[in-house]
Design a protein around this motif. Structure first.
Motif, short mmCIF file in Angstrom:
data_model
loop_
_atom_site.label_atom_id
_atom_site.label_comp_id
_atom_site.label_asym_id
_atom_site.label_seq_id
_atom_site.Cartn_x
_atom_site.Cartn_y
_atom_site.Cartn_z
N MET A 1 19.89 4.04 14.08
CA MET A 1 18.56 4.03 13.47
C MET A 1 17.47 4.16 14.52
O MET A 1 16.37 4.64 14.25
CB MET A 1 18.39 2.73 12.67
CG MET A 1 17.23 2.76 11.71
SD MET A 1 17.40 4.07 10.48
CE MET A 1 15.76 4.74 10.52
N CYS B 1 15.50 7.42 15.25
CA CYS B 1 14.48 7.88 14.30
C CYS B 1 13.19 8.30 15.00
O CYS B 1 12.70 7.60 15.89
CB CYS B 1 14.18 6.76 13.31
SG CYS B 1 12.82 7.09 12.18
N ILE B 2 12.65 9.44 14.60
CA ILE B 2 11.38 9.89 15.18
C ILE B 2 10.23 9.77 14.18
O ILE B 2 9.17 10.38 14.36
CB ILE B 2 11.49 11.33 15.73
CG1 ILE B 2 11.94 12.32 14.65
CG2 ILE B 2 12.45 11.37 16.92
CD1 ILE B 2 11.89 13.78 15.08
N ARG B 3 10.44 9.02 13.10
CA ARG B 3 9.37 8.68 12.15
C ARG B 3 8.70 9.93 11.57
O ARG B 3 7.47 10.02 11.52
CB ARG B 3 8.31 7.82 12.83
CG ARG B 3 8.83 6.55 13.51
CD ARG B 3 9.16 5.47 12.52
NE ARG B 3 9.40 4.19 13.17
CZ ARG B 3 10.61 3.74 13.52
NH1 ARG B 3 11.69 4.47 13.31
NH2 ARG B 3 10.74 2.54 14.08
N CYS B 4 9.53 10.88 11.13
CA CYS B 4 8.96 12.12 10.59
C CYS B 4 8.67 12.01 9.11
O CYS B 4 7.88 12.77 8.56
CB CYS B 4 9.91 13.28 10.85
SG CYS B 4 11.38 13.22 9.81
N GLY B 5 9.37 11.13 8.42
CA GLY B 5 9.13 10.95 6.99
C GLY B 5 9.94 11.87 6.09
O GLY B 5 9.84 11.78 4.86
N CYS C 1 13.02 11.83 5.31
CA CYS C 1 13.94 11.11 4.42
C CYS C 1 13.19 10.52 3.22
O CYS C 1 13.73 10.46 2.12
CB CYS C 1 14.72 10.05 5.19
SG CYS C 1 13.74 8.84 6.07
N MET D 1 14.69 5.22 5.53
CA MET D 1 14.58 4.60 6.86
C MET D 1 14.02 3.18 6.74
O MET D 1 14.42 2.28 7.48
CB MET D 1 13.75 5.47 7.81
CG MET D 1 12.38 5.87 7.33
SD MET D 1 11.08 4.69 7.69
CE MET D 1 10.82 5.02 9.41
N CYS E 1 17.37 14.75 7.70
CA CYS E 1 16.92 14.01 8.90
C CYS E 1 17.06 14.90 10.14
O CYS E 1 18.15 15.36 10.45
CB CYS E 1 17.74 12.73 9.09
SG CYS E 1 17.33 11.89 10.63
N VAL F 1 17.16 14.33 13.20
CA VAL F 1 18.04 13.84 14.25
C VAL F 1 19.36 13.33 13.67
O VAL F 1 20.11 12.60 14.31
CB VAL F 1 17.35 12.76 15.12
CG1 VAL F 1 16.27 13.41 15.98
CG2 VAL F 1 16.74 11.67 14.27
N ILE G 1 20.51 11.20 11.41
CA ILE G 1 20.89 9.80 11.29
C ILE G 1 21.68 9.62 10.00
O ILE G 1 21.23 10.05 8.94
CB ILE G 1 19.64 8.89 11.30
CG1 ILE G 1 18.92 9.03 12.65
CG2 ILE G 1 20.03 7.43 11.05
CD1 ILE G 1 17.62 8.28 12.73
S1 SF4 Z 1 14.26 11.68 8.40
FE1 SF4 Z 1 15.31 10.71 10.12
S2 SF4 Z 1 13.86 10.84 11.81
FE2 SF4 Z 1 12.70 11.27 9.96
S3 SF4 Z 1 11.88 9.25 9.35
FE3 SF4 Z 1 13.80 9.49 8.24
S4 SF4 Z 1 15.35 8.53 9.57
FE4 SF4 Z 1 13.51 8.86 10.82
#
Ligand code: SF4
Lengths: 241, 469
Positions: B308, B311-315, B317, B340, B371, B373, B375
Motif C-alpha cells: 500500500m 500508492c501515489i495518491r492518484c485517485g 481506484c 485505498m 492502479c 502502480v 497495487i
Molecule cells: S489507484 Fe493505486 S496509486 Fe492511485 S490512489 Fe488508488 S491505490 Fe493509490
C-alpha cells in the motif's frame, strides 16, 4: 479408443439453486468429446476465504483438491469458483506445505466452462435460437481469468443470437457473494444500475457464465417486473429451453 | 466526523438526492479521461510496470533513501524534521510557526495534513490556515473533510458552492451573480489573492521526495502550490515517509503515470520542484522545512499490507470503484476513501472501528486493474478481513455460519444433507409463496428485499446425477 475424462465441479450455487446448469454443462463437456465424471464434491471454500476465514477455506479447499486432483481436466461453470481454484488455491498454503503442490497442480488443470469449450470445441450443429441477448461478464471471469472473447465466440458459433453491448459493462453487478446480504443497500444500487443498462439494450434475455450474477440480476429484473429472462451460458449453448 | 458507522453514513449518502448526480458526473469524467489518456499513449502499460517497480523498490529501500534525502536536503539549506505520529507532526509545525511569528498561513491541498488534522491543531494555537486549492477552500468554508483525494469537493454542486460563498463572503454585494462556475472561480481567486499576499507561511504536502538531491516535488493544476510554497517567507512541507523515490529519473516515470491515471491529463499543469531555501536576495522562502511523517507507515512496511505504501495518491481506484460511486467519500469516515482508503483507514483509525471498510467490497478487482502502480488492493482488503477474523471482530452469527459451513464441507455426507435440506426448504417456500420467493427470512431477508428468488426446479444436481463416484 476410449474417450478422455473430464471432471465437472458443478459449484454449490448451481448444485442447489439451478441444477439445470449442471446438466447443461455436463452435456456440453460430453459433446466436446469427453466422458463426464462428477466426483462427490462440496463448496470451493470461497465464502470462507472472502470472509477472512483462511483456515476454514483451507479445509474446504483440501476436500475439493482430494476430490478433483485425479483428473487431467476439471471444468467449472463459473468464473468465480473457477477463479478460486485456479488463482487462489495455491495462495492458501505456505510454500513448504505438502498441499501446496497439490493445489498448484489442480489450479493448472482447472478451466472455467467457456475456457474449456474454447480449447475443446463443440462439433458444429444446428444453431440454437436465441434472439437478441445481453451478455454480462462476471468480474472474476473478466479480471481474474481474463475470459472475455471465449463466451462471445461460443455464442456466435452455436446460436443465432445477436449480442448487444451493455453500457458500462466493466462495472460489477453488486452480487459479491455475501456482500449482497451484508451491504444490501449498496448491492441493490449496483444491481439496479446494471439492470437499467441491460433493459436499455432492448435484449430479451440476459446471459452470463456465473450464476451469482444471474441470480442477483435476474432476481432484480423480476422484482422490477421486467420480462427479460436469464440464462446461464451452459443452458444457452446446450440448447435448453 | 460523525460517530455513525459506515452503513448509516452510506445510507445517508445514498439518500442524498444531490450526491448521486455529482458522483455520476465524477465517474464518467474521470473514467473517460483516463481511458482516453491510456488510448493515446501506447507505452502506458509498460510505463505502469516501471512505475510499479520503482515504487516497490523505493519502499524496500525507504530507510536508506530517506537518510540520503535528509543529508542532501540539509546540505541544500532545508531543515528536516522527523515525526513519529500525527501529534508530533502537528507540534513541530506549530512550533516552527510560533518561533517565526506566523499568524496566518496559506496551504495547498495535502492529504498528509488532512491525515494529521493540522488545521484544527494550528487553530487551537491561534494560527489561521487558509486552503488555497479551490476544492479545499470550499470544504474548509463548509467545515467538511475532502470526499475525494484529488477532487475534495466533488460531492458538491455549483449551487452548493454559491450558497457557501454567499454565507462566507459577507463583504461582497449580495446581489452579485455567481451562478456559473467561472464566476465562482473568479470570486475565490479574489479572496485567495488577499491570502497569498498577507500570509506569513506557506504549508504544502509533497508528491515525491527525491533522495539524490533532497528535492521536494509537487504537482497541481491551479498554480496555487507554486505560490503557496514560494510567496511567503517561510515554507513548511509535510510528507509521508512513503513519498520517497531515489532519483529524478524515477520521479519522471512516476509523474508520467500519475496525471494520466488521475485526471487523464498527459501531465499536470504545474510541476514544482523545490530544493533548499532562498539565499539573501533570491526570490522564494528564506526558511524551508520538511516534516517527514511516519504515522504508522513503518509498521505498515513491516506488515502484509506493505505494498500500500507504493500508492501515489492518484485517485484512479476511487474513480473506478462501484462502492465509492454509490456512497461517495464521506461514508468511509476517514481521511482517505475508496479502495485505498479502505486499506489505509483501518491502519490510521483502527480496524475494529472500521471493520466495515475492508468488507464493503465485492472484490470486483477494477481498482487493481486501473492502479498505475498495480497495487493488489483486493488482496490487501482480504488481509484486513483475515486480521479481523483472527481478532474475532465479525458478528457472532457470521463466524458461527462460517464455522458450520466449514464443518459441513469437511465430510461430504454433511454437505449433501445440508444441500438437501436447503433445497427442500427453498422449494417449500417457493410453493408456499406461489412459485416465486419474495420473502426469505435468511440473513435478515436482505437478498429478497430487492430481488425475487426463483426456487430450485428440483432436487440438487448431485443427488440426481447418476453414477457419481
Ligand atoms: S489507484 Fe493505486 S496509486 Fe492511485 S490512489 Fe488508488 S491505490 Fe493509490
Amino acid at each position: 479408443m476410449s474417450q478422455p475424462e473430464a471432471a465437472l465441479f458443478v459449484t454449490c450455487l448451481a448444485d442447489l439453486m439451478r441444477p439445470e446448469v449442471g446438466f447443461a454443462a455436463a452435456s456440453l463437456i460430453q459433446r466436446a468429446g469427453f466422458t463426464v465424471v462428477v466426483p462427490r464434491q462440496g463448496c470451493c471454500g470461497q465464502p470462507n476465504y472472502n470472509a477472512g476465514d483462511k483456515a476454514g477455506a483451507r479445509d474446504l479447499a483440501k476436500a475439493a483438491i482430494a476430490a478433483l486432483e485425479r483428473f487431467e481436466i476439471v471444468v467449472v461453470p463459473s468464473g468465480s469458483c473457477g477463479g478460486m481454484i485456479a488463482k487462489h488455491y495455491p495462495h492458501l498454503f505456505e510454500a513448504d506445505d505438502p498441499w501446496r503442490p497439490r493445489a498448484e497442480r489442480l489450479a493448472s488443470r482447472t478451466l472455467e466452462l467457456t475456457q474449456f469449450l474454447a480449447r475443446h470445441p463443440l462439433p458444429d450443429g444446428p444453431k440454437a435460437p436465441a434472439g437478441k441477448i445481453a451478455y454480462h461478464d462476471s468480474c472474476s471471469a473478466r479480471r481474474e481469468l481474463g475470459v472475455l472473447a471465449e463466451p462471445r465466440a461460443l455464442i456466435a458459433a452455436h446460436t443465432d443470437a445477436e449480442i448487444v453491448p451493455i453500457a458500462d459493462a466493466e462495472s460489477c453487478c453488486g452480487f459479491g457473494g455475501t456482500f449482497c446480504v451484508k451491504y444490501p443497500e449498496i448491492s441493490a444500487r449496483m444491481a439496479s444500475e446494471k439492470t437499467a443498462a441491460i433493459a436499455a439494450t432492448g435484449a430479451g434475455m440476459l446471459v452470463a457464465a456465473d450464476l451469482g450474477c444471474l441470480l442477483n440480476l435476474g432476481g432484480t429484473l423480476k422484482r422490477q417486473g421486467s420480462p427479460i429472462a436469464i440464462k446461464h451460458i451452459a443452458e444457452l449453448l446446450a440448447g435448453e429451453p | 466526523m460523525t460517530a455513525l458507522d459506515f452503513k448509516s453514513r452510506a445510507h445517508a449518502a445514498m439518500n442524498d438526492a444531490k450526491l448521486a448526480p455529482a458522483l455520476k458526473r465524477m465517474k464518467s469524467h474521470f473514467q473517460t479521461g483516463r481511458a482516453m489518456a491510456a488510448a493515446r499513449f501506447p507505452e502506458f502499460e509498460m510505463l505502469r510496470d516501471r512505475a510499479a517497480a520503482i515504487r516497490r523498490r523505493s519502499i524496500a529501500l525507504m530507510p536508506d533513501l530517506l537518510e540520503r534525502f535528509e543529508a542532501n536536503a540539509t546540505a541544500a539549506g532545508m531543515q528536516v524534521h522527523w515525526a513519529a505520529d500525527a501529534a508530533e507532526a502537528c507540534a513541530i509545525a506549530a512550533r516552527i510557526c510560533r518561533d517565526n511569528g506566523v499568524r496566518r498561513a496559506i496551504k495547498s491541498k495535502s492529504m498528509a495534513t488532512e491525515e494529521i488534522h493540522l488545521n484544527a491543531h494550528l487553530a487551537r494555537e491561534g494560527i489561521e490556515a487558509i486552503e488555497t486549492d479551490l476544492g479545499e477552500y470550499i470544504i474548509q468554508l463548509r467545515g467538511e473533510r475532502p470526499s475525494h483525494i484529488i477532487a475534495p469537493a466533488i460531492h458538491l454542486s455549483k449551487e452548493d458552492v454559491a450558497e457557501t460563498f454567499r454565507a462566507a463572503h459577507g463583504d461582497l454585494p449580495p446581489g452579485r451573480d455567481i451562478a456559473e462556475r467561472t464566476a465562482l472561480v473568479k470570486e475565490a481567486r479574489v479572496k485567495l489573492r488577499e491570502a497569498f499576499l498577507t500570509a506569513d507561511a506557506g504549508i504544502t504536502g509533497a508528491n515525491m521526495l527525491i533522495a539524490e538531491t533532497g528535492t521536494i516535488l509537487l504537482v497541481s493544476n491551479e498554480g496555487n502550490i507554486d505560490l503557496t510554497a514560494t510567496a511567503p517567507r517561510l515554507h513548511i512541507a509535510i510528507a509521508g515517509l512513503d513519498k520517497i523515490v531515489e532519483s529524478w529519473d524515477d520521479a519522471g516515470i512516476v509523474l508520467r503515470v500519475l496525471a494520466r491515471s488521475a485526471t487523464g491529463q498527459d501531465m499536470s499543469s504545474y510541476v514544482t520542484c523545490l530544493t533548499g531555501a532562498a539565499a539573501e536576495g533570491e526570490a522564494g522562502p528564506r526558511q524551508s522545512h520538511i516534516i517527514l511523517l511516519d504515522n504508522g507507515r513503518s509498521a505498515m512496511r513491516a506488515s502484509n499490507k506493505a505494498e500500500m505504501l507504493a500508492c501515489i495518491r492518484c485517485g484512479a481506484c476511487l474513480n473506478h470503484c462501484p462502492i465509492y460511486a454509490a456512497t461517495g467519500g464521506h461514508a468511509y469516515g476517514g481521511t482517505y476513501s475508496g479502495p485505498m482508503g479502505a486499506v489505509l483507514t483501518p491502519l490510521f483509525d483502527g480496524l475494529r472501528e472500521n471493520a466495515d471498510l475492508p468488507n464493503a467490497s465485492t472484490f470486483c478487482g477494477r481498482c487493481q486493474e486501473v492502479c498505475p502502480v498495480r497495487i493488489p488492493l483486493p488482496m490487501l482488503l482480504r488481509h484486513w478481513r483475515e486480521d479481523a477474523f483472527a481478532a474475532g471482530i465479525p458478528p457472532r452469527g457470521e463466524r458461527w455460519g462460517l464455522g458450520l459451513w466449514r464443518w459441513a464441507g469437511r465430510a461430504n455426507w454433511r454437505y449433501r444433507l445440508a444441500t438437501r435440506a436447503a433445497s427442500l426448504g427453498l422449494r417449500l417456500t417457493g410453493w408456499w409463496q406461489r412459485g416465486t420467493i419474495r420473502r426469505l427470512p435468511l440473513a435478515g431477508g436482505n437478498f429478497t428485499a430487492t430481488r425475487d428468488m426463483t426456487p430450485p426446479s428440483g432436487a440438487s444436481f448431485q443427488s440426481r446425477w447418476k453414477g457419481q463416484r
